[in-house]
Design an enzyme around this catalytic site. Structure first.
Site, PDB file in Angstrom:
ATOM      1  N   ASN A   7     -12.951  -1.438  -0.108  1.00 53.30           N
ATOM      2  CA  ASN A   7     -12.622  -0.881  -1.417  1.00 53.30           C
ATOM      3  C   ASN A   7     -11.756  -1.902  -2.165  1.00 53.30           C
ATOM      4  OD1 ASN A   7     -11.097   0.433  -3.452  1.00 53.30           O
ATOM      5  ND2 ASN A   7     -11.708   2.404  -2.616  1.00 53.30           N
ATOM      6  N   ASP A   9     -10.577  -1.731  -5.278  1.00 53.71           N
ATOM      7  CA  ASP A   9      -9.799  -1.187  -6.407  1.00 53.71           C
ATOM      8  C   ASP A   9      -8.437  -1.862  -6.557  1.00 53.71           C
ATOM      9  OD1 ASP A   9     -11.856   0.610  -6.596  1.00 53.71           O
ATOM     10  OD2 ASP A   9     -10.684   2.340  -5.944  1.00 53.71           O
ATOM     11  N   HIS A  10      -7.804  -2.150  -5.423  1.00 53.75           N
ATOM     12  CA  HIS A  10      -6.424  -2.646  -5.507  1.00 53.75           C
ATOM     13  C   HIS A  10      -6.331  -4.074  -6.005  1.00 53.75           C
ATOM     14  CE1 HIS A  10      -4.873   1.056  -4.048  1.00 53.75           C
ATOM     15  NE2 HIS A  10      -5.814   1.053  -3.124  1.00 53.75           N
ATOM     16  N   ARG A  18      -1.027  -6.757 -15.166  1.00 55.37           N
ATOM     17  CA  ARG A  18      -0.691  -7.790 -16.145  1.00 55.37           C
ATOM     18  C   ARG A  18      -1.587  -7.747 -17.389  1.00 55.37           C
ATOM     19  NH1 ARG A  18       1.896 -12.834 -16.529  1.00 55.37           N
ATOM     20  NH2 ARG A  18       3.400 -11.769 -15.206  1.00 55.37           N
ATOM     21  N   HIS A  50     -14.004   2.388  -7.263  1.00 53.83           N
ATOM     22  CA  HIS A  50     -13.841   3.717  -7.855  1.00 53.83           C
ATOM     23  C   HIS A  50     -13.634   3.546  -9.354  1.00 53.83           C
ATOM     24  CE1 HIS A  50     -11.446   7.800  -7.678  1.00 53.83           C
ATOM     25  NE2 HIS A  50     -12.404   7.810  -8.587  1.00 53.83           N
ATOM     26  N   ARG A  52     -12.516   5.198 -12.263  1.00 56.56           N
ATOM     27  CA  ARG A  52     -11.792   6.418 -12.625  1.00 56.56           C
ATOM     28  C   ARG A  52     -11.927   6.676 -14.116  1.00 56.56           C
ATOM     29  NH1 ARG A  52      -7.895   7.799  -8.236  1.00 56.56           N
ATOM     30  NH2 ARG A  52      -7.240   9.467  -9.601  1.00 56.56           N
ATOM     31  N   ARG A  56      -7.943   3.036 -14.727  1.00 52.72           N
ATOM     32  CA  ARG A  56      -6.633   2.445 -14.416  1.00 52.72           C
ATOM     33  C   ARG A  56      -6.756   1.153 -13.604  1.00 52.72           C
ATOM     34  NH1 ARG A  56      -4.182   6.746 -10.109  1.00 52.72           N
ATOM     35  NH2 ARG A  56      -4.655   8.170 -11.811  1.00 52.72           N
ATOM     36  N   HIS A  57      -7.871   0.993 -12.870  1.00 51.55           N
ATOM     37  CA  HIS A  57      -8.038  -0.281 -12.141  1.00 51.55           C
ATOM     38  C   HIS A  57      -9.425  -0.876 -12.409  1.00 51.55           C
ATOM     39  CE1 HIS A  57      -9.511   2.658  -9.280  1.00 51.55           C
ATOM     40  NE2 HIS A  57      -8.317   2.969  -8.796  1.00 51.55           N
ATOM     41  N   GLU A  77     -17.555   4.993  -6.170  1.00 49.29           N
ATOM     42  CA  GLU A  77     -16.821   6.262  -6.053  1.00 49.29           C
ATOM     43  C   GLU A  77     -16.654   6.825  -7.442  1.00 49.29           C
ATOM     44  OE1 GLU A  77     -12.980   6.181  -4.269  1.00 49.29           O
ATOM     45  OE2 GLU A  77     -13.766   5.220  -2.495  1.00 49.29           O
ATOM     46  N   THR A 107      -3.542   8.307  -5.749  1.00 46.06           N
ATOM     47  CA  THR A 107      -4.825   7.991  -5.140  1.00 46.06           C
ATOM     48  C   THR A 107      -5.540   9.314  -4.889  1.00 46.06           C
ATOM     49  OG1 THR A 107      -5.898   6.870  -3.262  1.00 46.06           O
ATOM     50  CG2 THR A 107      -3.800   7.950  -2.820  1.00 46.06           C
ATOM     51  N   THR A 108      -6.800   9.265  -4.415  1.00 45.07           N
ATOM     52  CA  THR A 108      -7.554  10.503  -4.202  1.00 45.07           C
ATOM     53  C   THR A 108      -6.848  11.327  -3.129  1.00 45.07           C
ATOM     54  OG1 THR A 108      -9.497   9.158  -4.627  1.00 45.07           O
ATOM     55  CG2 THR A 108      -9.884  11.395  -3.863  1.00 45.07           C
ATOM     56  N   GLU A 158     -18.230  11.578   3.643  1.00 51.49           N
ATOM     57  CA  GLU A 158     -17.144  10.679   4.046  1.00 51.49           C
ATOM     58  C   GLU A 158     -15.968  11.566   4.404  1.00 51.49           C
ATOM     59  OE1 GLU A 158     -16.324   7.178   1.681  1.00 51.49           O
ATOM     60  OE2 GLU A 158     -14.189   7.264   2.223  1.00 51.49           O
ATOM     61  N   HIS A 199      -9.720   6.449   4.090  1.00 54.81           N
ATOM     62  CA  HIS A 199      -8.459   6.748   3.403  1.00 54.81           C
ATOM     63  C   HIS A 199      -7.282   6.542   4.349  1.00 54.81           C
ATOM     64  CE1 HIS A 199      -5.778   8.222   0.316  1.00 54.81           C
ATOM     65  NE2 HIS A 199      -6.807   8.205  -0.499  1.00 54.81           N
ATOM     66  N   GLY A 200      -6.447   5.606   3.977  1.00 60.03           N
ATOM     67  CA  GLY A 200      -5.214   5.361   4.730  1.00 60.03           C
ATOM     68  C   GLY A 200      -5.407   4.635   6.046  1.00 60.03           C
ATOM     69  N   GLY A 221      -9.352   0.122   1.849  1.00 61.13           N
ATOM     70  CA  GLY A 221      -8.932  -0.679   0.708  1.00 61.13           C
ATOM     71  C   GLY A 221      -7.497  -1.159   0.772  1.00 61.13           C
ATOM     72  N   HIS A 222      -6.571  -0.215   0.631  1.00 56.94           N
ATOM     73  CA  HIS A 222      -5.182  -0.590   0.408  1.00 56.94           C
ATOM     74  C   HIS A 222      -4.609  -1.497   1.498  1.00 56.94           C
ATOM     75  CE1 HIS A 222      -0.779   0.021   0.209  1.00 56.94           C
ATOM     76  NE2 HIS A 222      -1.028  -0.090  -1.082  1.00 56.94           N
TER      77      HIS A 222
HETATM   78  N1  PXP Z   1     -12.558   6.453   0.527  1.00 52.92           N
HETATM   79  C1  PXP Z   1     -12.310   7.132  -0.610  1.00 52.92           C
HETATM   80  C2  PXP Z   1     -13.264   8.206  -1.015  1.00 52.92           C
HETATM   81  C3  PXP Z   1     -11.191   6.825  -1.415  1.00 52.92           C
HETATM   82  O1  PXP Z   1     -10.952   7.527  -2.546  1.00 52.92           O
HETATM   83  C4  PXP Z   1     -10.347   5.764  -1.016  1.00 52.92           C
HETATM   84  C5  PXP Z   1      -9.184   5.402  -1.873  1.00 52.92           C
HETATM   85  O2  PXP Z   1      -9.614   4.909  -3.103  1.00 52.92           O
HETATM   86  C6  PXP Z   1     -10.662   5.071   0.160  1.00 52.92           C
HETATM   87  C7  PXP Z   1     -11.761   5.445   0.925  1.00 52.92           C
HETATM   88  C8  PXP Z   1      -9.837   3.928   0.633  1.00 52.92           C
HETATM   89  O3  PXP Z   1      -8.552   4.358   0.939  1.00 52.92           O
HETATM   90  P1  PXP Z   1      -7.424   3.289   1.247  1.00 52.92           P
HETATM   91  O4  PXP Z   1      -7.229   2.489   0.009  1.00 52.92           O
HETATM   92  O5  PXP Z   1      -6.242   4.123   1.614  1.00 52.92           O
HETATM   93  O6  PXP Z   1      -7.913   2.424   2.386  1.00 52.92           O
END
Ligand code: PXP
Length: 249
Positions: A7, A9-10, A18, A50, A52, A56-57, A77, A107-108, A158, A199-200, A221-222
């Site tokens: 992911n 997004d970050h 910026r 994602h 959104r 935002r990103h 997403e 976040t979601t 998922e 997620h996480g 992602g994060h």
């Molecule tokens: N899966 C979904 C559906 C998400 O919304 C996210 C966060 O955007 C992730 C996976 C990835 O989560 P993380 O950034 O915590 O790894």
């Protein structure tokens, strides 16, 4: 092997910190598409972004450029809103992952309530599939949501691993959540659904996710982007892939 969807997004979050509002014809850093290509070079199996509602990103132009340049699969997403649905049908990613979306969340936060909107999601699932786009539903590890996802006819679910990750350092709560994930993966597999999770997740906590059967792909992602600050993106992806290799299947 358990696949890795990255992911990105970050990467876009850092750019927007910026350059929010900058013209999209000027490439500004860091470029999420360049990051996606670097992740592919390191061996990941898919790219997730994602889009959104508040942009935002990730912005529309990122998704178009990702669709045109990546060689793996684009997983978009998205929330079920008319504007984003129209965009997805135009862009045609390989797969969409439907998520709930609240403007104020960081976040979601929770899974999609599939059981509460079965008819609307069945209709959306049909429209996406008719356009050649697979559908995944981001849900909590809850038996009612899994049954509803199967009735909707989604190809994938998922499983939301956020609670597992949040409770990782409290053994009892973590194990309880892990058991929910294990039961959910079994139930979904028996219902004919393909099972992703995310997620996480981090290189540390993902080792326990190996206990969850039938997983196809993890979306992360994060922690990958955070690790990349210290060891570089290529090394962060390879490190995660090294851990996922041990998944027993
Ligand atoms: N899966 C979904 C559906 C998400 O919304 C996210 C966060 O955007 C992730 C996976 C990835 O989560 P993380 O950034 O915590 O790894």
């Amino acid at each position: 092997m358990l696949k890795l969807g990255v992911n990105i997004d970050h990467v876009a979050t850092l750019r927007q910190a910026r350059y929010r509002g900058a013209p999209t014809d000027r490439q500004v850093e860091p470029d999420p598409v360049a990051a996606a290509l670097a992740c592919e070079q390191a061996g990941c199996h898919g790219i997730t972004a994602h889009l959104r509602e508040d942009r935002r990103h990730i912005i529309d132009n990122d998704v178009r450029r990702l669709r045109d340049s990546i060689r793996t699969r684009l997983n978009l997403e998205m929330a079920n809103t008319p504007e984003i649905v129209a965009f997805a049908l135009e862009i045609k990613p390989a797969i969409v992952c439907l998520v709930p979306e609240h403007r104020m969340e960081v976040t979601t936060e929770g899974g999609l309530d599939v059981a509460g909107q079965e008819a609307a999601l069945t209709e959306l699932r049909r429209r996406m599939n008719d356009a050649g786009i697979e559908v995944s539903l981001f849900i909590d590890p809850d038996p009612a949501q899994i049954d509803a996802s199967a009735r909707v006819g989604a190809q994938f679910i998922e499983l939301h691993t956020g609670r597992f990750a949040d409770h990782y350092h409290r053994k009892d709560a973590r194990n309880e959540e892990l058991q929910r994930l294990i039961r959910s993966a079994r139930q979904a597999h028996a219902a004919g659904l393909l099972v992703n999770a995310g997620h996480g997740l981090t290189v540390e906590n993902v080792a326990l996710i190996h206990l969850v059967p039938h997983l196809v792909e993890l979306n992360i992602g994060h922690s990958l982007v955070s690790r990349a600050i210290f060891i570089g993106l290529d090394a962060a992806i390879r490190e995660m892939l090294g851990v996922l290799q041990n998944y027993p299947g």
